[in-house]
Design an enzyme around this catalytic site. Structure first.
Site, PDB file in Angstrom:
ATOM      1  N   TYR A   2      29.769  47.901  28.606  1.00  0.00           N
ATOM      2  CA  TYR A   2      30.676  46.993  29.320  1.00  0.00           C
ATOM      3  C   TYR A   2      32.087  47.084  28.733  1.00  0.00           C
ATOM      4  O   TYR A   2      33.069  47.285  29.454  1.00  0.00           O
ATOM      5  CB  TYR A   2      30.155  45.555  29.230  1.00  0.00           C
ATOM      6  CG  TYR A   2      31.060  44.554  29.911  1.00  0.00           C
ATOM      7  CD1 TYR A   2      31.005  44.379  31.292  1.00  0.00           C
ATOM      8  CD2 TYR A   2      31.986  43.802  29.185  1.00  0.00           C
ATOM      9  CE1 TYR A   2      31.851  43.478  31.922  1.00  0.00           C
ATOM     10  CE2 TYR A   2      32.831  42.903  29.811  1.00  0.00           C
ATOM     11  CZ  TYR A   2      32.756  42.742  31.184  1.00  0.00           C
ATOM     12  OH  TYR A   2      33.598  41.864  31.817  1.00  0.00           O
ATOM     13  N   SER A  36      39.356  43.063  31.189  1.00  0.00           N
ATOM     14  CA  SER A  36      38.764  41.990  30.378  1.00  0.00           C
ATOM     15  C   SER A  36      39.487  41.921  29.044  1.00  0.00           C
ATOM     16  O   SER A  36      40.000  42.948  28.564  1.00  0.00           O
ATOM     17  CB  SER A  36      37.282  42.304  30.127  1.00  0.00           C
ATOM     18  OG  SER A  36      36.755  41.412  29.169  1.00  0.00           O
TER      19      SER A  36
HETATM   20  N1  NAP Z   1      33.210  35.981  33.619  1.00  0.00           N
HETATM   21  C1  NAP Z   1      33.811  36.534  32.555  1.00  0.00           C
HETATM   22  O1  NAP Z   1      33.716  36.021  31.412  1.00  0.00           O
HETATM   23  C2  NAP Z   1      34.665  37.767  32.741  1.00  0.00           C
HETATM   24  C3  NAP Z   1      35.523  38.126  31.685  1.00  0.00           C
HETATM   25  C4  NAP Z   1      36.285  39.292  31.815  1.00  0.00           C
HETATM   26  C5  NAP Z   1      36.175  40.057  32.955  1.00  0.00           C
HETATM   27  N2  NAP Z   1      35.345  39.692  33.964  1.00  0.00           N
HETATM   28  C6  NAP Z   1      35.226  40.550  35.132  1.00  0.00           C
HETATM   29  O2  NAP Z   1      35.396  39.827  36.310  1.00  0.00           O
HETATM   30  C7  NAP Z   1      34.749  40.509  37.386  1.00  0.00           C
HETATM   31  C8  NAP Z   1      33.902  39.524  38.170  1.00  0.00           C
HETATM   32  O3  NAP Z   1      32.857  39.032  37.326  1.00  0.00           O
HETATM   33  P1  NAP Z   1      32.366  37.513  37.371  1.00  0.00           P
HETATM   34  O4  NAP Z   1      32.567  36.950  36.037  1.00  0.00           O
HETATM   35  O5  NAP Z   1      32.925  36.826  38.548  1.00  0.00           O
HETATM   36  O6  NAP Z   1      30.776  37.719  37.489  1.00  0.00           O
HETATM   37  P2  NAP Z   1      29.771  37.472  38.724  1.00  0.00           P
HETATM   38  O7  NAP Z   1      29.843  36.073  39.194  1.00  0.00           O
HETATM   39  O8  NAP Z   1      28.474  38.013  38.251  1.00  0.00           O
HETATM   40  O9  NAP Z   1      30.390  38.385  39.864  1.00  0.00           O
HETATM   41  C9  NAP Z   1      30.230  39.758  39.896  1.00  0.00           C
HETATM   42  C10 NAP Z   1      30.419  40.203  41.318  1.00  0.00           C
HETATM   43  O10 NAP Z   1      30.324  41.633  41.348  1.00  0.00           O
HETATM   44  C11 NAP Z   1      29.458  41.985  42.388  1.00  0.00           C
HETATM   45  N3  NAP Z   1      28.813  43.256  42.106  1.00  0.00           N
HETATM   46  C12 NAP Z   1      28.125  43.621  41.001  1.00  0.00           C
HETATM   47  N4  NAP Z   1      27.650  44.870  41.150  1.00  0.00           N
HETATM   48  C13 NAP Z   1      28.057  45.293  42.365  1.00  0.00           C
HETATM   49  C14 NAP Z   1      27.879  46.488  43.088  1.00  0.00           C
HETATM   50  N5  NAP Z   1      27.168  47.509  42.594  1.00  0.00           N
HETATM   51  N6  NAP Z   1      28.432  46.591  44.319  1.00  0.00           N
HETATM   52  C15 NAP Z   1      29.144  45.553  44.839  1.00  0.00           C
HETATM   53  N7  NAP Z   1      29.356  44.406  44.208  1.00  0.00           N
HETATM   54  C16 NAP Z   1      28.796  44.279  42.984  1.00  0.00           C
HETATM   55  C17 NAP Z   1      28.455  40.843  42.506  1.00  0.00           C
HETATM   56  O11 NAP Z   1      27.943  40.776  43.827  1.00  0.00           O
HETATM   57  P3  NAP Z   1      26.479  41.232  44.268  1.00  0.00           P
HETATM   58  O12 NAP Z   1      25.544  40.873  43.143  1.00  0.00           O
HETATM   59  O13 NAP Z   1      26.253  40.470  45.533  1.00  0.00           O
HETATM   60  O14 NAP Z   1      26.582  42.696  44.498  1.00  0.00           O
HETATM   61  C18 NAP Z   1      29.359  39.645  42.250  1.00  0.00           C
HETATM   62  O15 NAP Z   1      29.963  39.226  43.437  1.00  0.00           O
HETATM   63  C19 NAP Z   1      33.926  41.622  36.741  1.00  0.00           C
HETATM   64  O16 NAP Z   1      34.616  42.854  36.833  1.00  0.00           O
HETATM   65  C20 NAP Z   1      33.859  41.194  35.290  1.00  0.00           C
HETATM   66  O17 NAP Z   1      33.666  42.275  34.406  1.00  0.00           O
HETATM   67  C21 NAP Z   1      34.577  38.559  33.863  1.00  0.00           C
END
Ligand code: NAP
Length: 244
Positions: free
Chosen positions: A151, A138
């Site tokens: 986080y 991130s």
């Molecule tokens: N969106 C942003 O602004 C942003 C910025 C920087 C980095 N990121 C990173 O991008 C990645 C994806 O996040 P996103 O933004 O796409 O958010 P999201 O839509 O909430 O997706 C998160 C995903 O992780 C899965 N997950 C969470 N806990 C889990 C567990 N214990 N076991 C298996 N799967 C799990 C969730 O699936 P289930 O709930 O079905 O388990 C979901 O598919 C993350 O690592 C996040 O830190 C996001």
């Protein structure tokens, strides 16, 4: 990373960035396996994208990680790409008023899981052609937001771990790639918290384009600035982000 012909496991791909990347990787002629905790979501994805493979796994649980590794490498012996994408983001006033196991689950999901899965899959990946490991960190790895301290600390650690793995696993023919998103409009942290952020499709298209260019540090927007910023610039970022 080779653009097509891979067998790719994406953790946390029931929504958001993981699912958007999985869809694009599938379109480009890869075999794609997505996993997450929400079985209903996985069923919907399988119905919409019949070529995709799905598997229920909670990567915050050590035994689930081992079971995921065993299932994935047995079912897909040519699996050559692991994408450590699953993540959660929790905001709280310090100190959090909750049992430690709830606090620790953020560390298990965001940090212990990518480390453990990397170690589980390393030997298998080293035996494959065009092997790659992708970790999602991130922009907050470089300057934290204080209301989400765990986080940001886990993402800083994922960045550090990825540098080490690029050095170590690179020697064994595994390309190690870091994806460094800025704020992206997903449900991360809860629905509605990222409505202000970069549109998901714009971000996912940019990631795929950079992967196709062969980049190993795939950063976008302000995250690209932060990933290359000086200490003085990061201090200014920190002050701006936490000014309230
Ligand atoms: N969106 C942003 O602004 C942003 C910025 C920087 C980095 N990121 C990173 O991008 C990645 C994806 O996040 P996103 O933004 O796409 O958010 P999201 O839509 O909430 O997706 C998160 C995903 O992780 C899965 N997950 C969470 N806990 C889990 C567990 N214990 N076991 C298996 N799967 C799990 C969730 O699936 P289930 O709930 O079905 O388990 C979901 O598919 C993350 O690592 C996040 O830190 C996001």
């Amino acid at each position: 990373m080779r653009p097509s012909g891979n067998t790719i496991l994406v953790t946390g791909a029931t929504s958001g960035i993981g699912l958007a990347l999985a869809e694009r990787l599938l379109e480009r002629g890869n075999t794609v396996i997505v996993c997450g905790r929400r079985e209903e979501r996985l069923r919907e994805i399988a119905a919409r994208l019949p070529a995709i493979h799905t598997h229920v796994a909670d990567v915050s649980v050590e035994t689930d990680r081992v079971a995921l590794y065993e299932w994935a490498t047995t079912t897909f012996p040519r699996l050559n790409v692991l994408v450590n994408n699953a993540g959660v983001q929790r905001r709280f006033a310090t100190p959090p008023q909750e049992p430690w196991r709830e606090t620790a689950s953020e560390i298990e999901t965001n940090l212990a899981a990518p480390i453990h899965l990397t170690f589980l899959f390393a030997d298998h990946l080293a035996r494959q052609e065009h092997a790659a490991l992708l970790n999602v960190s991130s922009g907050l790895a470089f300057a934290p937001m204080a209301m989400m301290p765990i986080y940001c600390a886990t993402k800083a650690a994922v960045h550090s771990f990825t540098l080490s793995m690029r050095h170590e696993l690179g020697k064994r023919g595994i390309e190690v790639i870091e994806i460094i998103p800025p704020a992206v409009n997903t449900d991360l942290g809860g629905p509605g918290l990222h409505l202000f952020a970069t549109p998901l499709d714009e971000f996912a298209d940019a990631v795929i384009a950079q992967l196709e260019e062969g980049k190993t540090e795939v950063a976008y927007g302000t995250a690209a600035e932060r990933a290359r910023a000086s200490r003085e610039e990061l201090d200014a970022w920190f002050a701006r982000m936490n000014a309230r």
